[in-house]
Design an enzyme around this catalytic site. Structure first.
Site, PDB file in Angstrom:
ATOM      1  N   SER A  11      37.675  37.086  33.990  1.00 31.17           N
ATOM      2  CA  SER A  11      38.570  37.844  34.848  1.00 31.17           C
ATOM      3  C   SER A  11      39.882  37.120  35.121  1.00 31.17           C
ATOM      4  O   SER A  11      40.607  36.786  34.208  1.00 31.17           O
ATOM      5  CB  SER A  11      37.838  38.187  36.145  1.00 31.17           C
ATOM      6  OG  SER A  11      38.607  39.050  36.908  1.00 31.17           O
ATOM      7  N   ASP A  62      45.146  41.942  35.919  1.00 26.99           N
ATOM      8  CA  ASP A  62      44.596  40.597  35.764  1.00 26.99           C
ATOM      9  C   ASP A  62      44.092  40.340  34.341  1.00 26.99           C
ATOM     10  O   ASP A  62      44.348  41.138  33.428  1.00 26.99           O
ATOM     11  CB  ASP A  62      43.461  40.378  36.768  1.00 26.99           C
ATOM     12  CG  ASP A  62      42.228  41.187  36.411  1.00 26.99           C
ATOM     13  OD1 ASP A  62      42.384  42.249  35.789  1.00 26.99           O
ATOM     14  OD2 ASP A  62      41.114  40.765  36.757  1.00 26.99           O
ATOM     15  N   ASP A  64      41.283  40.648  32.713  1.00 29.31           N
ATOM     16  CA  ASP A  64      40.503  41.657  31.986  1.00 29.31           C
ATOM     17  C   ASP A  64      40.861  43.090  32.368  1.00 29.31           C
ATOM     18  O   ASP A  64      40.163  44.027  31.984  1.00 29.31           O
ATOM     19  CB  ASP A  64      39.000  41.416  32.174  1.00 29.31           C
ATOM     20  CG  ASP A  64      38.565  41.510  33.616  1.00 29.31           C
ATOM     21  OD1 ASP A  64      39.390  41.218  34.493  1.00 29.31           O
ATOM     22  OD2 ASP A  64      37.402  41.861  33.872  1.00 29.31           O
ATOM     23  N   ASP A 111      40.989  44.797  35.261  1.00 28.71           N
ATOM     24  CA  ASP A 111      40.355  45.630  36.293  1.00 28.71           C
ATOM     25  C   ASP A 111      41.006  45.493  37.670  1.00 28.71           C
ATOM     26  O   ASP A 111      40.799  46.330  38.534  1.00 28.71           O
ATOM     27  CB  ASP A 111      38.837  45.401  36.355  1.00 28.71           C
ATOM     28  CG  ASP A 111      38.442  43.961  36.577  1.00 28.71           C
ATOM     29  OD1 ASP A 111      39.348  43.120  36.764  1.00 28.71           O
ATOM     30  OD2 ASP A 111      37.227  43.675  36.552  1.00 28.71           O
ATOM     31  N   ARG A 112      41.776  44.443  37.873  1.00 25.52           N
ATOM     32  CA  ARG A 112      42.444  44.296  39.169  1.00 25.52           C
ATOM     33  C   ARG A 112      43.867  44.853  39.105  1.00 25.52           C
ATOM     34  O   ARG A 112      44.427  45.005  38.017  1.00 25.52           O
ATOM     35  CB  ARG A 112      42.522  42.823  39.566  1.00 25.52           C
ATOM     36  CG  ARG A 112      41.181  42.186  39.760  1.00 25.52           C
ATOM     37  CD  ARG A 112      41.334  40.775  40.267  1.00 25.52           C
ATOM     38  NE  ARG A 112      40.013  40.232  40.571  1.00 25.52           N
ATOM     39  CZ  ARG A 112      39.785  39.261  41.423  1.00 25.52           C
ATOM     40  NH1 ARG A 112      40.790  38.698  42.070  1.00 25.52           N
ATOM     41  NH2 ARG A 112      38.561  38.829  41.647  1.00 25.52           N
ATOM     42  N   LYS A 146      36.144  48.699  38.319  1.00 25.99           N
ATOM     43  CA  LYS A 146      37.470  48.859  38.895  1.00 25.99           C
ATOM     44  C   LYS A 146      38.484  48.892  37.767  1.00 25.99           C
ATOM     45  O   LYS A 146      38.195  48.404  36.671  1.00 25.99           O
ATOM     46  CB  LYS A 146      37.763  47.758  39.896  1.00 25.99           C
ATOM     47  CG  LYS A 146      37.629  46.326  39.401  1.00 25.99           C
ATOM     48  CD  LYS A 146      37.755  45.399  40.588  1.00 25.99           C
ATOM     49  CE  LYS A 146      37.757  43.934  40.181  1.00 25.99           C
ATOM     50  NZ  LYS A 146      36.417  43.381  39.991  1.00 25.99           N
TER      51      LYS A 146
HETATM   52  C1  G16 Z   1      34.641  40.139  40.822  1.00 32.33           C
HETATM   53  C2  G16 Z   1      33.867  41.356  41.207  1.00 32.33           C
HETATM   54  C3  G16 Z   1      34.494  41.996  42.401  1.00 32.33           C
HETATM   55  C4  G16 Z   1      34.625  40.985  43.525  1.00 32.33           C
HETATM   56  C5  G16 Z   1      35.390  39.781  43.039  1.00 32.33           C
HETATM   57  C6  G16 Z   1      35.513  38.656  44.046  1.00 32.33           C
HETATM   58  O1  G16 Z   1      35.901  40.514  40.409  1.00 32.33           O
HETATM   59  O2  G16 Z   1      33.839  42.283  40.155  1.00 32.33           O
HETATM   60  O3  G16 Z   1      33.715  43.072  42.761  1.00 32.33           O
HETATM   61  O4  G16 Z   1      35.284  41.547  44.604  1.00 32.33           O
HETATM   62  O5  G16 Z   1      34.748  39.263  41.900  1.00 32.33           O
HETATM   63  O6  G16 Z   1      34.333  37.996  44.142  1.00 32.33           O
HETATM   64  P1  G16 Z   1      34.189  36.643  44.917  1.00 32.33           P
HETATM   65  O7  G16 Z   1      34.813  36.832  46.264  1.00 32.33           O
HETATM   66  O8  G16 Z   1      32.714  36.452  44.962  1.00 32.33           O
HETATM   67  O9  G16 Z   1      34.930  35.572  44.143  1.00 32.33           O
HETATM   68  P2  G16 Z   1      36.472  40.061  39.020  1.00 32.33           P
HETATM   69  O10 G16 Z   1      37.820  40.716  38.938  1.00 32.33           O
HETATM   70  O11 G16 Z   1      36.526  38.550  39.118  1.00 32.33           O
HETATM   71  O12 G16 Z   1      35.493  40.529  38.013  1.00 32.33           O
END
Ligand code: G16
Length: 542
Positions: free
Chosen positions: A112, A276, A278, A280-281, A375
């Site tokens: 990510s 971001d 990948d 999704d953000r 997302k």
């Molecule tokens: C992942 C999850 C999200 C989560 C985020 C933050 O995002 O898919 O649902 O909100 O991690 O997680 P943490 O607070 O545990 O670091 P991504 O974009 O990293 O895949």
């Protein structure tokens, strides 16, 4: 011919918030990636005759693991693998491909927003047939399998040419290299009023999109520049690089600073956005106006009916617990339920499948809908563009009108990164023990109404998830949440989520740090952050 390779388990292959994330050098150990992939197939199997999707965000080591995964998939009996050209599929595009082609699941290779490169991060996540991240029951079973695994299967076959679309045989399996962009871009055209956005662009509306040298570059060029007519160059840093140009592909005010500076300058275009590693953000920033992810969720939900795909209205809204309650007020006004889930997109899957929620979002810059089960960064950007085109107002004007109607949830997240794990655990343990004594106590002008450790009961399958963050709720709707990140690869990261509710008739135009000053002081008093960690300020504020 299938070959069985003897192996022994590795410690610590426990998927976190979003899959297994480790340093590349950890993944590069003999049998490390193979053990994990075989464990996935052992748990979700038998896979004979099924289709698997494989794609990644293009980071360093993607291609190596894709070739390994293809051979292991063939040996385990999959009949078909669909892989994005160049090994690329954004996470939302992978979710769509899984759904569209009826695959039984997919491997998404990404860490990510974490940095990439030989000394940086890599990750493997398994998504199930609905296109969404495997739920905890599945990831727990995968972890259990990694602890006892004693063999993995492979076939002898040359590497697949990932850079040419078409099909080849690997063992008895067909590998189809597909265009990673086309299906996704077509899906977006079904959801949004591209003609209205095109007309707005033709009338002079401008934007800047920072792809951060990550996976969304090719998607953004195709959709924003080719299909919507934004000028060439609208997409910045649009070529995916294995190390993201040496940056963190995290679309926030720290790592997308150049975009922020532009949007707050005299040269600002009408709209700014970023995605971001990948895809999704998302980051949404209007001219002179940053929209927090929590506010963006609320504003998108309030205006979604302006886009063709959501004209029928929303069935419900879902947000992760640390996300601000701004969306709750919109749900109330719309007369639909609002669900509060633990952090992690996987918790939205059941609600979306059951038709209980249409739009979901998280404070960590993730927003999405029932069109896929991840997302989706570009989706959020396109919904904003659709709303801007229909309403004919600026981002700032839309935000202000929203707050005048619903009130404003001032919001910030303070991250303390790279803490020794013991230190972070001690802080959380001490605070957990103190929670029952907090109600009724005052911290400056703030009075604690309640305090608890968040637990979630999934209304669809009845499963429970405990210890999902510590909540201190104050009278009047303000609160602080403390949680340890589940996505880091080194030490522990303490996240402190600060939220202050200001009613519609209150002060809606304060600076966020100023509005949150009492809560920042209360967080220190409640948790003893400096006492435990020796840190007097967060490393990152978003
Ligand atoms: C992942 C999850 C999200 C989560 C985020 C933050 O995002 O898919 O649902 O909100 O991690 O997680 P943490 O607070 O545990 O670091 P991504 O974009 O990293 O895949």
């Amino acid at each position: 011919m299938t070959t069985t390779v003897a192996t022994t388990p590795y410690e610590g292959q426990k998927p976190g918030t979003s899959g297994l994330r480790k340093k590349v050098r950890v993944f590069a150990q003999a049998n490390y990636a193979e053990n994990f992939i075989q464990s996935v197939f052992d748990v979700v199997g038998p896979v004979t005759g099924k289709t698997l999707v494989i794609g990644g965000d293009g980071r360093y080591y993607n291609r190596t693991v894709i070739q390994q995964a293809i051979r292991i998939a063939a040996a385990n009996g999959y009949s078909q693998v669909l892989v994005g050209k160049g090994g690329i599929l954004s996470t939302p595009a992978a979710s769509h491909v899984i759904r569209k082609y009826g695959a039984s699941g997919g491997l998404i290779l990404s860490a990510s927003h974490n940095p990439g490169g030989p000394d940086e991060d890599f990750g493997i996540k398994y998504n199930i047939a609905n296109g969404g991240p495997a739920p905890e029951g599945v990831t727990d079973a995968i972890f259990a399998r990694t602890q006892v695994i004693d063999r993995w299967l492979t076939v002898e076959a040359p590497d697949v040419d990932l850079d040419t679309c078409g099909s080849v045989a690997v063992g008895g399996m067909t590998v189809s290299v597909i265009d990673p962009v086309a299906d996704y871009a077509d899906l977006m055209e079904t959801l949004f009023d591209f003609a209205a956005i095109r007309a707005k662009v033709a009338a002079g509306f401008t934007m800047a999109f920072d792809a951060m040298h990550a996976v969304t570059g090719p998607y953004a060029v195709e959709i924003l520049e080719k299909r919507l007519g934004f000028a060439p160059g609208t997409v910045r840093n649009g070529v995916p690089l294995e190390d993201f140009g040496g940056h963190h592909p995290d679309p926030n005010m720290v790592h997308a600073k150049a975009l922020f500076d532009l949007m707050f300058s005299a040269a600002a275009p009408d709209f700014g956005a970023a995605s971001d590693g990948d895809g999704d953000r998302n980051l949404i920033v209007g001219r002179g106006r940053f929209v927090t992810p929590s506010d963006s969720l609320a504003m998108l939900a309030a205006n979604a009916h302006l886009a063709p795909g959501y004209r029928a209205g929303l069935k419900g809204i879902a947000r992760s617990m640390p996300t601000s309650a701004a969306a709750d007020r919109v749900a109330e006004a719309l007369g639909v339920p609002c669900f509060e889930t633990p952090t992690g997109w996987k918790f939205f899957g059941n609600l979306l499948d059951a038709g209980m929620a249409t739009i979901c979002g998280e404070e960590s810059a993730g927003t999405g809908s029932d069109h896929v089960r991840e997302k989706d960064g570009l989706w959020a950007v396109l919904l904003w563009l659709n709303i801007l085109a229909v309403r004919g107002q600026s981002v700032d004007a839309i935000a202000r009108e929203h707050w005048q109607r619903f009130g404003r949830n001032y919001y910030a997240r303070h991250d303390y990164e790279g803490l020794p794990t013991d230190t972070a655990n001690a802080l959380i343990a001490e605070l957990t023990a103190a929670l029952p004594g907090l109600p009724g106590k005052s911290f400056g002008p703030l009075v604690v109404a309640s305090a608890d450790s968040f637990a979630y009961l999934d209304p669809v399958d009845g499963s429970t998830s405990a210890n999902q963050g510590l909540r201190v709720l104050f009278e009047g709707g303000s609160r602080i949440v403390f949680r340890l990140s589940g996505t880091g690869t080194e030490g522990a990261t303490l996240r402190v989520y600060l939220e202050r509710y200001e009613p519609a008739e209150g002060l809606l135009d304060r600076d966020t740090p100023d509005a949150l000053a009492d809560l920042i002081a209360a967080a220190e008093a409640v948790a003893g952050i400096a006492r435990h960690t020796g840190r007097t300020a967060p490393d990152v504020v978003t």
